[in-house]
Design a protein around this motif. Structure first.
Motif, PDB file in Angstrom:
ATOM      1  N   LYS A  95       0.842  -1.209   0.000  1.00 56.00           N
ATOM      2  CA  LYS A  95       0.000   0.000   0.000  1.00 56.00           C
ATOM      3  C   LYS A  95       0.882   1.266   0.000  1.00 56.00           C
ATOM      4  N   ILE A  96       1.779   1.295  -0.931  1.00 60.63           N
ATOM      5  CA  ILE A  96       2.742   2.403  -1.023  1.00 60.63           C
ATOM      6  C   ILE A  96       2.069   3.682  -1.514  1.00 60.63           C
ATOM      7  N   SER A  97       2.404   4.778  -0.883  1.00 61.69           N
ATOM      8  CA  SER A  97       1.920   6.089  -1.339  1.00 61.69           C
ATOM      9  C   SER A  97       3.077   7.048  -1.595  1.00 61.69           C
TER      10      SER A  97
ATOM     11  N   ASN B  67      -6.383   3.430   0.978  1.00 57.54           N
ATOM     12  CA  ASN B  67      -6.306   4.758   1.599  1.00 57.54           C
ATOM     13  C   ASN B  67      -4.844   5.192   1.768  1.00 57.54           C
ATOM     14  N   TYR B  68      -4.621   6.482   1.738  1.00 57.40           N
ATOM     15  CA  TYR B  68      -3.266   7.029   1.888  1.00 57.40           C
ATOM     16  C   TYR B  68      -3.375   8.441   2.441  1.00 57.40           C
ATOM     17  N   LEU B  69      -2.260   8.951   2.958  1.00 50.49           N
ATOM     18  CA  LEU B  69      -2.232  10.306   3.497  1.00 50.49           C
ATOM     19  C   LEU B  69      -1.843  11.330   2.434  1.00 50.49           C
ATOM     20  N   LYS B  70      -0.997  10.902   1.481  1.00 50.13           N
ATOM     21  CA  LYS B  70      -0.562  11.773   0.396  1.00 50.13           C
ATOM     22  C   LYS B  70       0.055  10.915  -0.690  1.00 50.13           C
ATOM     23  N   LEU B  71      -0.202  11.251  -1.937  1.00 49.22           N
ATOM     24  CA  LEU B  71       0.429  10.552  -3.055  1.00 49.22           C
ATOM     25  C   LEU B  71       1.623  11.385  -3.515  1.00 49.22           C
TER      26      LEU B  71
ATOM     27  N   LYS C 276      -6.494  12.892  -1.364  1.00 44.50           N
ATOM     28  CA  LYS C 276      -5.471  13.649  -0.647  1.00 44.50           C
ATOM     29  C   LYS C 276      -4.566  14.357  -1.662  1.00 44.50           C
ATOM     30  N   THR C 277      -3.611  15.122  -1.155  1.00 44.33           N
ATOM     31  CA  THR C 277      -2.708  15.903  -2.016  1.00 44.33           C
ATOM     32  C   THR C 277      -1.904  15.007  -2.951  1.00 44.33           C
ATOM     33  N   LEU C 278      -1.784  15.458  -4.181  1.00 44.14           N
ATOM     34  CA  LEU C 278      -0.970  14.772  -5.178  1.00 44.14           C
ATOM     35  C   LEU C 278       0.263  15.626  -5.466  1.00 44.14           C
ATOM     36  N   SER C 279       1.452  15.040  -5.274  1.00 39.58           N
ATOM     37  CA  SER C 279       2.700  15.761  -5.500  1.00 39.58           C
ATOM     38  C   SER C 279       3.417  15.163  -6.702  1.00 39.58           C
TER      39      SER C 279
END
Length: 352
Positions: free
Chosen positions: A48-50, A70-74, A94-97
């Motif tokens: 479940k890598i983000s 689910n993830y905190l940030k990609l 969530k935020t995408l960087s």
């Protein structure tokens, strides 16, 4: 042995996974076999890598088939996508960087939804797909979509922004051949800035929009070549004198140049003071003037030029020659024109 991958932009960021004989882990390794690419995707889903920083994607990547957890940030910073990337029909909760990310193939975000922010700093896109509407039907409900120094940024047409989303488009440049996309993207940014009242950036976006529109001007688009020259002249005049109305401080520099130039020209036609004394340089006796006298004369004439430019007309200094009167009329007209232009620009910015 640990993976040798290190972030180019942050020395403290590194990979702590075990490396194989190549010196890299499977996520940062290039030229993976078919089996390794399958294992690559399997491990992403299993763990479940983000945080995908520096990952090398060598096969087509469909995010909705892989990141279904689910993830905190990609975070795809410094990742390399060698083939097609499908970020479409996906909910970015969530935020995408995507900072320093390298998209070497086709990419699309079509019909995706953003609930938080999206960041693209020095992101590279394939020039081959610059004309694609990569963001068509995207619903952006996040607070900010920040694009800085992206290379070959595709067209932003089709994005549906919420009334609260701030679109920041900075230092994104296009070649002359791709000026249309620069014009489109900066127009979209200006429209969104108007909606949210981001007056700080409206002028910057408008200047860039006009600048790329100027590069698109072609004589073949006009019925007569004279019409093209006329529009091109006034476009360049507007650009370099007032920055299309968004860089009014340029007028101050132009004002000083005009006043100084006319002061120099008055040196050769001369003016007279209230006592009838000649101020200037007599060309027949030019060798008789010292540097100090020339400077003092120029200072007096700079004062006269300033008074003429501002149309104050104190009357303490006057011209008597035909050439001098012509210069006075020309400078007074320039002063009135620039003064009214300056006033209109200040009022425009105050109203904004």
């Amino acid at each position: 042995m640990e993976c040798r991958w290190r972030s180019v932009h942050n020395a403290e960021t590194k990979c702590c996974r075990r490396a194989d004989s190549s010196g890299y882990c499977i996520f940062h390794k290039e030229n993976k076999s078919r089996e390794e690419n399958s294992l690559f995707i399997y491990l992403i889903m299993k763990e479940k890598i983000s945080d995908f920083r520096g990952f090398i994607f060598e096969e087509d990547f469909i995010i909705r088939d892989v990141v279904n957890y689910n993830y905190l940030k990609l975070n795809f910073d410094e990742a390399i996508f060698k083939r097609k990337v499908f970020f479409n029909k996906y909910e970015f909760k969530k935020t995408l960087s995507l900072n320093y990310t390298d998209f070497r193939g086709y990419i699309t975000f079509e019909s995706s939804i953003f609930f938080e922010n999206c960041e693209l700093t020095k992101t590279k896109f394939n020039k081959k797909y610059i004309a694609n509407k990569a963001f068509e039907k995207v619903h952006f409900n996040g607070q900010a979509f920040v694009i800085t120094s992206a290379k070959n940024l595709p067209r932003l047409e089709g994005i549906i922004f919420s009334p609260c989303t701030k679109l920041v488009l900075r230092f994104v440049k296009y070649s002359k051949d791709n000026s249309l996309y620069g014009k489109i993207n900066y127009r979209i940014a200006r429209t969104q800035a108007n909606i949210i009242g981001d007056s700080e950036r409206i002028g910057y976006y408008y200047y860039n929009e006009r600048n790329y529109a100027s590069k698109m001007m072609k004589s073949s688009d006009y019925p007569r070549y004279s019409s093209y020259l006329n529009d091109k002249f006034f476009d360049l005049l507007s650009k370099y004198t007032i920055g299309y109305g968004e860089r009014p401080w340029r007028l101050l520099r132009i004002t000083l140049i005009i006043i100084s130039l006319f002061a120099f020209l008055y040196m050769f036609c001369g003016v007279k003071n209230a006592n009838g004394d000649f101020i200037g340089i007599n060309l027949n006796k030019i060798e008789g003037y010292s540097i100090k006298e020339a400077i003092n004369n120029y200072i007096d004439l700079w004062y006269f030029s300033t008074v003429t430019f501002t149309t104050l007309g104190y009357g303490d200094l006057t011209v008597s020659t035909v050439f001098g009167k012509f210069l006075v009329c020309l400078e007074a007209f320039s002063g009135v024109t620039i003064g009214s232009t300056w006033a209109s620009l200040v009022i425009k910015r105050m109203i904004r």
